[in-house]
Design a protein around this motif. Structure first.
Motif, PDB file in Angstrom:
ATOM      1  N   SER A   1       8.205  -8.019  11.268  1.00  0.00           N
ATOM      2  CA  SER A   1       8.782  -7.907  10.058  1.00  0.00           C
ATOM      3  C   SER A   1      10.237  -8.259   9.827  1.00  0.00           C
TER       4      SER A   1
ATOM      5  N   THR B   1      12.384 -11.505   9.712  1.00  0.00           N
ATOM      6  CA  THR B   1      12.373 -12.930   9.348  1.00  0.00           C
ATOM      7  C   THR B   1      12.938 -13.996  10.350  1.00  0.00           C
TER       8      THR B   1
ATOM      9  N   THR C   1      14.585  -3.767  12.806  1.00  0.00           N
ATOM     10  CA  THR C   1      13.429  -3.524  11.924  1.00  0.00           C
ATOM     11  C   THR C   1      13.895  -4.820  10.719  1.00  0.00           C
ATOM     12  N   GLY C   2      12.909  -5.100  10.025  1.00  0.00           N
ATOM     13  CA  GLY C   2      13.199  -6.266   8.992  1.00  0.00           C
ATOM     14  C   GLY C   2      13.096  -5.827   7.623  1.00  0.00           C
ATOM     15  N   ASP C   3      13.087  -4.416   7.248  1.00  0.00           N
ATOM     16  CA  ASP C   3      13.465  -3.782   5.995  1.00  0.00           C
ATOM     17  C   ASP C   3      14.184  -3.078   5.952  1.00  0.00           C
TER      18      ASP C   3
ATOM     19  N   ARG D   1      17.631  -7.579   4.461  1.00  0.00           N
ATOM     20  CA  ARG D   1      17.140  -6.184   4.988  1.00  0.00           C
ATOM     21  C   ARG D   1      16.973  -6.106   6.231  1.00  0.00           C
TER      22      ARG D   1
ATOM     23  N   LYS E   1       5.587  -0.575  15.084  1.00  0.00           N
ATOM     24  CA  LYS E   1       6.378  -1.428  13.839  1.00  0.00           C
ATOM     25  C   LYS E   1       5.593  -2.795  13.771  1.00  0.00           C
ATOM     26  N   PRO E   2       5.805  -3.247  12.385  1.00  0.00           N
ATOM     27  CA  PRO E   2       5.177  -4.457  12.260  1.00  0.00           C
ATOM     28  C   PRO E   2       5.498  -5.610  13.196  1.00  0.00           C
TER      29      PRO E   2
ATOM     30  N   GLU F   1      12.596   0.695   6.764  1.00  0.00           N
ATOM     31  CA  GLU F   1      11.709   0.379   7.647  1.00  0.00           C
ATOM     32  C   GLU F   1      11.663   1.427   8.802  1.00  0.00           C
TER      33      GLU F   1
END
Length: 365
Positions: free
Chosen positions: A251, A253, A89-91, A229, A247-248, A95
């Motif tokens: 997310s 980057t 995940t990216g947060d 993140r 999941k987005p 997240e």
């Protein structure tokens, strides 16, 4: 427009204070500030990660890649699992918690969280209609009260959060206690291993034995990428695939992706970062233990909790006095299940550790 009732009633998350805030409020030079409040890696990221970011910078006008198999494979190798057991995940770990809620929570489902612990579990779950049920950490004995967790389980329990090492107490949950809890319920037992590298222990083997185990991890701590993140979760393939549905897609980057790969491949950096953190933690524990009016809890993380009941200060009072000297520590009053007499400190370089101890000596016996 009125916010939903649950949002209006939600206690806001209280983050640690920043260097800029302290410099402005206390008229302290930013370069003189020692930051021991946010459980960060004080030695910075891998140089290889920084180089990877620089090379990728010209491509930030393009959307991130959706095929993360190289990173998933690296994380699987690092964790000792199969790629099908990994979600990225990216947060950060936050997240992961949010995606777990969006994937599995129905309004009225209950989740168990022992107090005090990381407050973001509740912050992220309650907006989806989940109901918190509180168990407890035994601060006197610095251990999880396992029976309080077992007593909290009901037919509405959907998740049980167990942070190990626990934030803010630094306590590990033993494998035996984890097995007792896992085997007592069909609920998904979330083992938050954000700080596992510092304890040099992991319970990742449990995901191969039980279908109701999910392990949370992050690259924000020992791997020095808090500003990017990146989080990852480990569980059985069914849970992972359900989470990927919600999941987005973008997310993570482009810069986070290349920095993650470079860091995971920089084995010497991870080894050195871990060793320095443990050395700093052990030094701080040894020195704070010498204060007759402070009680410090032994920690297996990169931070430790200090009991101020005999110090003559509340957490807010001592935190402010320390910040006026350029020392940022965490006032733990905002943690549920804890009173106003605890602060948390995290590792720094040994030179900064010594500056902190010197400043503390001017305030406390």
């Amino acid at each position: 427009m009125e916010a939903r009732k649950v949002i209006k009633e939600l206690d806001p998350y209280v983050p640690g204070r920043s260097e800029d805030e302290i410099a402005n409020e206390f008229n302290v030079k930013k370069e003189d500030i020692v930051k021991l409040g946010s459980n960060e890696n004080p030695w910075g990221p891998s140089k290889k990660a920084v180089e990877a970011i620089k090379k990728e910078a010209d491509g930030v006008n393009r959307y991130p890649e959706t095929d993360l198999h190289l990173l998933v494979d690296e994380l699987a190798s690092y964790a000792g699992v199969k790629s099908e057991n990994v979600i990225v995940t990216g947060d950060g770990a936050d997240e992961l918690i949010d995606v777990l809620a969006k994937t599995f929570i129905e309004p009225g489902d209950e989740f168990i969280t022992p107090l005090p612990t990381y407050t973001y579990y509740e912050f992220l779950f309650k907006p989806y209609g989940a109901v918190p049920v509180y168990a407890k950490w035994d601060l006197k004995n610095n251990a999880l009260d396992v029976q309080s967790v077992l007593d909290a389980i009901s037919d509405k329990t959907k998740f049980i959060f167990l942070c190990s090492p626990n934030n803010p107490t630094g306590t590990l949950v033993s494998e035996g206690d984890l097995r007792t809890i896992i085997e007592a319920t069909d609920a998904l037992v979330i083992i938050d291993e954000a700080y596992f590298e510092f304890s040099e222990q992991t319970q990742v083997n449990l995901i191969n034995e039980y279908d109701n185990v999910f392990i949370i991890r992050t690259m924000s701590k020992v791997m020095g990428l808090a500003g990017l993140r990146i989080g990852y979760g480990l569980s059985n393939p069914d849970v992972i695939q359900y989470m990927y549905r919600i999941k987005p897609v973008f997310s993570l980057t482009r810069l986070s992706y290349v920095a993650s790969l470079a860091t995971l491949r920089d084995k010497e950096y991870i080894k050195e970062s871990t060793a320095k953190s443990i050395e700093s933690r052990d030094y701080l524990y040894q020195e704070v233990s010498k204060f007759k009016n402070l009680h410090v809890l032994e920690s297996k993380s990169n931070f430790m909790l200090i009991d101020l009941h005999d110090s003559g200060y509340t957490a807010a009072e001592l935190t402010n006095r320390l910040m006026s000297k350029g020392m940022i520590v965490r006032d733990c009053t905002s943690f549920k299940g804890i009173d106003e007499y605890y602060i948390r400190i995290s590792v720094a370089s040994l030179d900064d550790d010594k500056r902190f101890i010197e400043a503390l000596h001017t305030l406390v016996d």
